[in-house]
Design a protein around this motif. Structure first.
Motif, short mmCIF file in Angstrom:
data_model
loop_
_atom_site.label_atom_id
_atom_site.label_comp_id
_atom_site.label_asym_id
_atom_site.label_seq_id
_atom_site.Cartn_x
_atom_site.Cartn_y
_atom_site.Cartn_z
N ASN A 196 0.88 -1.14 0.09
CA ASN A 196 0.02 -0.04 -0.05
C ASN A 196 0.97 1.36 0.01
O ASN A 196 1.42 1.56 0.94
N VAL A 197 1.01 1.99 -1.11
CA VAL A 197 1.96 3.01 -1.34
C VAL A 197 1.69 4.22 -0.50
O VAL A 197 2.17 5.30 -1.03
N ARG A 198 0.15 4.50 -0.64
CA ARG A 198 -0.43 5.47 0.03
C ARG A 198 -0.18 6.73 -1.16
O ARG A 198 0.42 7.91 -0.59
N ILE A 199 -0.45 6.49 -2.53
CA ILE A 199 -0.34 7.28 -3.52
C ILE A 199 0.93 7.98 -3.56
O ILE A 199 1.18 9.27 -3.86
N PHE A 200 2.05 7.37 -3.16
CA PHE A 200 3.54 7.85 -3.33
C PHE A 200 3.62 9.32 -2.47
O PHE A 200 4.56 10.02 -2.93
N PHE A 257 -0.20 -3.21 -6.08
CA PHE A 257 -0.18 -1.97 -5.34
C PHE A 257 -1.78 -1.55 -5.08
O PHE A 257 -2.56 -1.73 -5.59
N GLN A 258 -1.76 -1.06 -3.69
CA GLN A 258 -2.90 -0.38 -3.18
C GLN A 258 -2.77 1.16 -2.96
O GLN A 258 -1.67 1.47 -2.76
N GLU A 259 -3.82 1.93 -3.12
CA GLU A 259 -3.74 3.22 -3.17
C GLU A 259 -2.64 3.77 -3.79
O GLU A 259 -1.86 4.59 -3.82
N PHE A 260 -2.89 3.49 -5.33
CA PHE A 260 -1.75 3.71 -6.49
C PHE A 260 -2.48 4.81 -7.15
O PHE A 260 -3.68 4.89 -7.41
N HIS A 261 -1.50 5.58 -7.50
CA HIS A 261 -2.11 6.79 -8.31
C HIS A 261 -1.87 6.69 -9.83
O HIS A 261 -0.82 6.18 -10.36
N ARG A 262 -2.83 6.94 -10.72
CA ARG A 262 -2.95 6.54 -12.20
C ARG A 262 -1.74 7.32 -12.75
O ARG A 262 -1.23 7.01 -13.80
N ASP A 263 -1.13 8.49 -12.28
CA ASP A 263 -0.14 9.21 -13.03
C ASP A 263 1.25 8.48 -12.88
O ASP A 263 2.23 8.61 -13.66
N GLN A 316 -8.62 8.99 -9.39
CA GLN A 316 -7.22 8.98 -9.50
C GLN A 316 -6.60 8.02 -8.88
O GLN A 316 -5.37 7.61 -9.08
N THR A 317 -7.22 7.48 -7.71
CA THR A 317 -6.47 6.45 -6.98
C THR A 317 -7.13 5.08 -7.09
O THR A 317 -8.44 5.11 -7.24
N GLY A 318 -6.68 3.99 -7.01
CA GLY A 318 -7.01 2.59 -6.87
C GLY A 318 -5.83 1.65 -6.72
O GLY A 318 -5.06 1.73 -5.95
N GLN A 319 -6.21 0.66 -7.55
CA GLN A 319 -5.34 -0.66 -7.21
C GLN A 319 -4.92 -1.17 -8.61
O GLN A 319 -5.34 -0.71 -9.60
N VAL A 320 -3.64 -1.61 -8.61
CA VAL A 320 -3.15 -2.27 -9.86
C VAL A 320 -2.44 -3.56 -9.97
O VAL A 320 -1.81 -3.81 -8.53
N VAL A 365 -4.58 -14.04 -9.31
CA VAL A 365 -4.11 -13.04 -8.50
C VAL A 365 -5.06 -12.14 -8.08
O VAL A 365 -5.64 -11.23 -9.05
N TYR A 366 -5.35 -11.92 -6.70
CA TYR A 366 -6.34 -10.97 -6.15
C TYR A 366 -5.45 -9.83 -5.75
O TYR A 366 -4.59 -10.14 -4.83
N ASN A 367 -5.96 -8.76 -5.68
CA ASN A 367 -5.39 -7.65 -4.93
C ASN A 367 -6.67 -6.96 -4.34
O ASN A 367 -7.43 -6.28 -4.76
N LEU A 368 -6.40 -7.13 -2.72
CA LEU A 368 -7.57 -6.44 -1.97
C LEU A 368 -6.96 -5.21 -1.17
O LEU A 368 -6.19 -5.02 -0.94
#
Length: 338
Positions: A106-110, A139-145, A164-168, A204-207
């Protein structure tokens, strides 16, 4: 009790209270959450209660008093919970080409809004990923940028439920199917990708389950605020239960072996953990070491991020890293898919 001094009798009464509290905390995963979601709050106190009961055991043993058996018996009955608090040995690093390396974070939108007062957070995360070089990266709390920052992965699936944020999910292996579970009434979500690993397809699940929206280091401690926090946590636990039910039904309907990654916003002592894990293997319990904490909270080991491997898979290694680039810490595991 007759042979105890008045002071020792007082200590023993406290011992009884804490032993019962630990027993109740370890029973929480088996109590239907529908009865009262707030009861799940007690599971968060299990690590501290284990330590306190260990101290009681030592206190009575040093004084050669048989009262040591009370806390010892409670911990013996719940030994699996006690053992999950701290792991000795373990395997953190194995060099092998026959296993798939999985990382979740969980990267907390970098640190986009400067929660951590230091420069180079994004660069530190990128360097960590290059250093670990996982085959599958969640990644959780990933920013699309930041999608372009991970161009070394030819396959990916991202879902930005929050705009703008989500999972990948990034992968070195082809993604043959993908989808989102779309949790209702929540910015949190779960996504999945069916990945072609050599001769087998693995799901692969990303929760990212419902968060409490609480900063434990900044919340004011008062009776009034404690009631508000308890109410907020109860509501979050109730949403987590709905989300866990959705996930469980989806997982059970799949024909593929699964690797489950993510931020559960709940500990290994909770009913939510038990439900999400199912029959899978917790990679930390198999090959981890230390407390395996994954959330930054001074003096208290919270393990709320997990990698669960299908029972058919062999856990080769488990690794925690503790660079402070987020309010979470990443975990990495190597898995052999049979």
């Amino acid at each position: 009790m007759k042979k105890l001094s008045w002071l020792q009798k007082g200590v023993y009464l406290l011992n009884i209270v804490f032993a019962l509290a630990l027993a109740f905390g370890m029973l929480i995963p088996y109590i239907p959450m529908e009865i009262s979601p707030r009861l799940s709050i007690f599971s968060l106190g299990v690590p501290a209660l284990v330590v306190v009961n260990l101290l009681f055991v030592l206190y009575w043993l040093i004084r050669f008093k048989r009262q040591w058996w009370l806390s010892f018996l409670v911990m013996l009955i719940g030994y699996s919970s006690v053992l999950s608090l701290y792991k000795f040995g373990g395997t953190t690093t194995v060099i092998t080409s026959s296993a798939v390396k999985v990382m979740t974070y969980n990267v907390r939108i970098f640190n986009k809004y400067g929660w951590i007062p230091q420069d180079g957070i994004k660069e530190g995360i990128l360097e960590m990923v290059r250093d670990e070089d996982p085959d599958v990266l969640c990644f959780q709390e990933f920013h699309r940028d930041e999608e372009g920052s991970f161009s070394q992965y030819p396959y990916r699936y991202a879902e930005y439920k929050g705009g703008q944020t989500g999972q990948v999910i990034f992968s070195r292996y082809p993604i043959v199917e993908k989808g989102s579970l779309d949790f209702p009434d929540s910015g949190n979500n779960a996504i999945y990708a069916d990945i072609q690993l050599r001769d087998e397809v693995v799901r692969v699940y990303n929760l990212h389950l419902q968060s409490f929206m609480i900063n434990p280091e900044k919340e004011e401690i008062s009776q009034e605020n404690s009631n508000r926090i308890a109410k907020r946590m109860g509501a979050a636990f109730a949403k987590q239960k709905v989300q866990a039910d959705i996930f469980e039904a989806h997982r059970d309907g799949s024909e593929h072996p699964a690797i489950i990654c993510g931020d559960l916003n709940n500990t290994q002592f909770s009913a939510i953990y038990k439900q999400i894990r199912g029959e899978a293997t917790d990679t930390f319990e198999e090959k981890g070491q230390g407390t395996g904490k994954t959330y930054y909270f001074k003096y208290y080991p919270l393990r709320i991020d997990f990698i669960f491997a299908d029972a058919s898979m062999e856990v080769i290694s488990h690794k925690n890293r503790y660079e402070l680039f987020s309010d979470h810490f990443p975990i990495i595991s190597q898995l052999k898919v049979h």
